[in-house]
Design a protein around this motif. Structure first.
Motif, PDB file in Angstrom:
ATOM      1  N   UNK A  49      44.126  -4.681  50.550  1.00 13.10           N
ATOM      2  CA  UNK A  49      45.315  -3.953  50.104  1.00 13.10           C
ATOM      3  C   UNK A  49      46.551  -4.846  50.226  1.00 13.10           C
ATOM      4  N   UNK A  50      46.669  -5.534  51.342  1.00  8.16           N
ATOM      5  CA  UNK A  50      47.797  -6.431  51.551  1.00  8.16           C
ATOM      6  C   UNK A  50      47.820  -7.564  50.550  1.00  8.16           C
ATOM      7  N   UNK A  51      46.658  -8.044  50.197  1.00  7.36           N
ATOM      8  CA  UNK A  51      46.564  -9.121  49.204  1.00  7.36           C
ATOM      9  C   UNK A  51      47.119  -8.660  47.867  1.00  7.36           C
ATOM     10  N   UNK A  52      46.726  -7.460  47.444  1.00 12.65           N
ATOM     11  CA  UNK A  52      47.205  -6.961  46.161  1.00 12.65           C
ATOM     12  C   UNK A  52      48.712  -6.704  46.192  1.00 12.65           C
ATOM     13  N   UNK A  53      49.225  -6.213  47.317  1.00 11.44           N
ATOM     14  CA  UNK A  53      50.671  -5.992  47.436  1.00 11.44           C
ATOM     15  C   UNK A  53      51.432  -7.319  47.431  1.00 11.44           C
ATOM     16  N   UNK A  54      50.855  -8.323  48.081  1.00  5.54           N
ATOM     17  CA  UNK A  54      51.481  -9.645  48.078  1.00  5.54           C
ATOM     18  C   UNK A  54      51.531 -10.205  46.661  1.00  5.54           C
ATOM     19  N   UNK A  55      50.443 -10.068  45.929  1.00  3.52           N
ATOM     20  CA  UNK A  55      50.395 -10.559  44.554  1.00  3.52           C
ATOM     21  C   UNK A  55      51.475  -9.905  43.701  1.00  3.52           C
ATOM     22  N   UNK A  56      51.658  -8.608  43.903  1.00  2.00           N
ATOM     23  CA  UNK A  56      52.675  -7.884  43.142  1.00  2.00           C
ATOM     24  C   UNK A  56      54.070  -8.440  43.450  1.00  2.00           C
ATOM     25  N   UNK A  57      54.319  -8.684  44.733  1.00  2.00           N
ATOM     26  CA  UNK A  57      55.625  -9.225  45.122  1.00  2.00           C
ATOM     27  C   UNK A  57      55.825 -10.632  44.565  1.00  2.00           C
ATOM     28  N   UNK A  58      54.765 -11.422  44.555  1.00  2.00           N
ATOM     29  CA  UNK A  58      54.853 -12.781  44.030  1.00  2.00           C
ATOM     30  C   UNK A  58      55.134 -12.771  42.527  1.00  2.00           C
ATOM     31  N   UNK A  59      54.473 -11.873  41.821  1.00  2.00           N
ATOM     32  CA  UNK A  59      54.674 -11.793  40.384  1.00  2.00           C
ATOM     33  C   UNK A  59      56.119 -11.433  40.038  1.00  2.00           C
ATOM     34  N   UNK A  60      56.741 -10.649  40.898  1.00  2.00           N
ATOM     35  CA  UNK A  60      58.111 -10.212  40.646  1.00  2.00           C
ATOM     36  C   UNK A  60      59.141 -11.297  40.946  1.00  2.00           C
ATOM     37  N   UNK A  61      58.727 -12.366  41.633  1.00  2.00           N
ATOM     38  CA  UNK A  61      59.675 -13.426  42.001  1.00  2.00           C
ATOM     39  C   UNK A  61      59.228 -14.805  41.519  1.00  2.00           C
ATOM     40  N   UNK A  62      58.359 -14.829  40.527  1.00  2.00           N
ATOM     41  CA  UNK A  62      57.844 -16.111  40.024  1.00  2.00           C
ATOM     42  C   UNK A  62      58.933 -16.984  39.417  1.00  2.00           C
ATOM     43  N   UNK A  63      60.027 -16.370  38.980  1.00  2.00           N
ATOM     44  CA  UNK A  63      61.106 -17.152  38.386  1.00  2.00           C
ATOM     45  C   UNK A  63      61.928 -17.890  39.437  1.00  2.00           C
ATOM     46  N   UNK A  64      61.750 -17.519  40.705  1.00  2.00           N
ATOM     47  CA  UNK A  64      62.532 -18.122  41.783  1.00  2.00           C
ATOM     48  C   UNK A  64      61.703 -19.021  42.691  1.00  2.00           C
ATOM     49  N   UNK A  65      60.391 -18.746  42.770  1.00  2.00           N
ATOM     50  CA  UNK A  65      59.572 -19.466  43.745  1.00  2.00           C
ATOM     51  C   UNK A  65      58.254 -19.945  43.149  1.00  2.00           C
ATOM     52  N   UNK A  66      57.766 -21.047  43.684  1.00  2.00           N
ATOM     53  CA  UNK A  66      56.372 -21.458  43.561  1.00  2.00           C
ATOM     54  C   UNK A  66      55.698 -21.084  44.873  1.00  2.00           C
ATOM     55  N   UNK A  67      54.502 -20.545  44.788  1.00  2.00           N
ATOM     56  CA  UNK A  67      53.826 -20.053  45.983  1.00  2.00           C
ATOM     57  C   UNK A  67      52.572 -20.859  46.295  1.00  2.00           C
TER      58      UNK A  67
END
Length: 214
Positions: A49-67
């Motif tokens: 569950x945490x993995x999927x939530x993390x992915x969602x957060x990453x997708x929303x900030x891809x314009x600012x960060x490389x992960x």
């Protein structure tokens, strides 16, 4: 909860033009690198569950960060048997029948909210071999390790497969292209020391998972 060994950098073509290459470099330079270390266990539903939530957060900030997300071992049940036991029997004994039913109902609801069906069939048991495989994948790139972790979670939580089973692990490894998996799993001692080193470095001071360090 879990996270993944993932790079969300947008890959460039094999032979980009000089202009496109310059644009990609300029775009990449405009983003900051965020490194995330995640301690998890492959039989931990909250880690998925945490993995999927993390992915969602990453997708929303891809314009600012490389992960760069790296997965590290944790053992919820370090003494679990290698041969495996029925999930339902194990968790009923651990939590009691009433709490087991409540937890199963709750996880079913949460998984459906993420687009998955929670499956309590099959076996649970020792997760050392899955962590050996994840550690091996870590040497082959963030994307491969993340893909492996995803497949392991889905196999265990959504398909009723036992991830302590060698063939299940080999099938998952082949699916995501992990090299050297068969040789690793043929030798039960291979990679154990490295898993222990990772455990000591990233997970020895924590008591719950998933655990994220940004």
């Amino acid at each position: 909860m879990p996270s993944r060994l993932l790079s969300v950098r947008i890959p460039s073509p094999a032979k980009p033009s000089a202009l496109r290459c310059t644009k990609l470099m300029a775009s990449d330079m405009g983003r900051k690198l965020m490194q995330i270390d995640v301690s998890s266990d492959t039989v931990c539903p909250w880690c998925f569950v945490g993995k999927k939530n993390l992915e969602r957060a990453m997708e929303q900030t891809m314009d600012k960060y490389n992960f760069e997300v790296s997965w590290h071992p944790f053992f919820l049940n370090p003494d679990a048997p290698k041969e495996g036991v029925r999930k339902s029997d194990f968790y009923k004994m651990k939590f009691g029948p009433v709490q087991f039913e409540r937890a199963t109902s709750r996880m079913t609801e949460i998984f459906r909210g993420l687009g998955f069906e929670f499956d309590m069939s099959g076996l649970t048991g020792n997760t050392m071999d899955s962590h050996r495989l994840i550690t091996l994948a870590g040497h082959q790139g963030y994307d491969k390790q993340n893909a492996l972790v995803e497949e392991l979670f889905q196999s265990y939580f959504c398909q009723g497969k036992y991830i302590g089973d060698k063939q299940v692990l080999l099938d998952v490894a082949r699916k995501v292209g992990i090299e050297g998996a068969e040789e690793l799993l043929e030798d039960p001692s291979r990679g154990v020391d490295e898993v222990q080193e990772e455990l000591n470095k990233y997970s020895s001071a924590i008591s719950g998972i998933p655990h994220f360090v940004v």
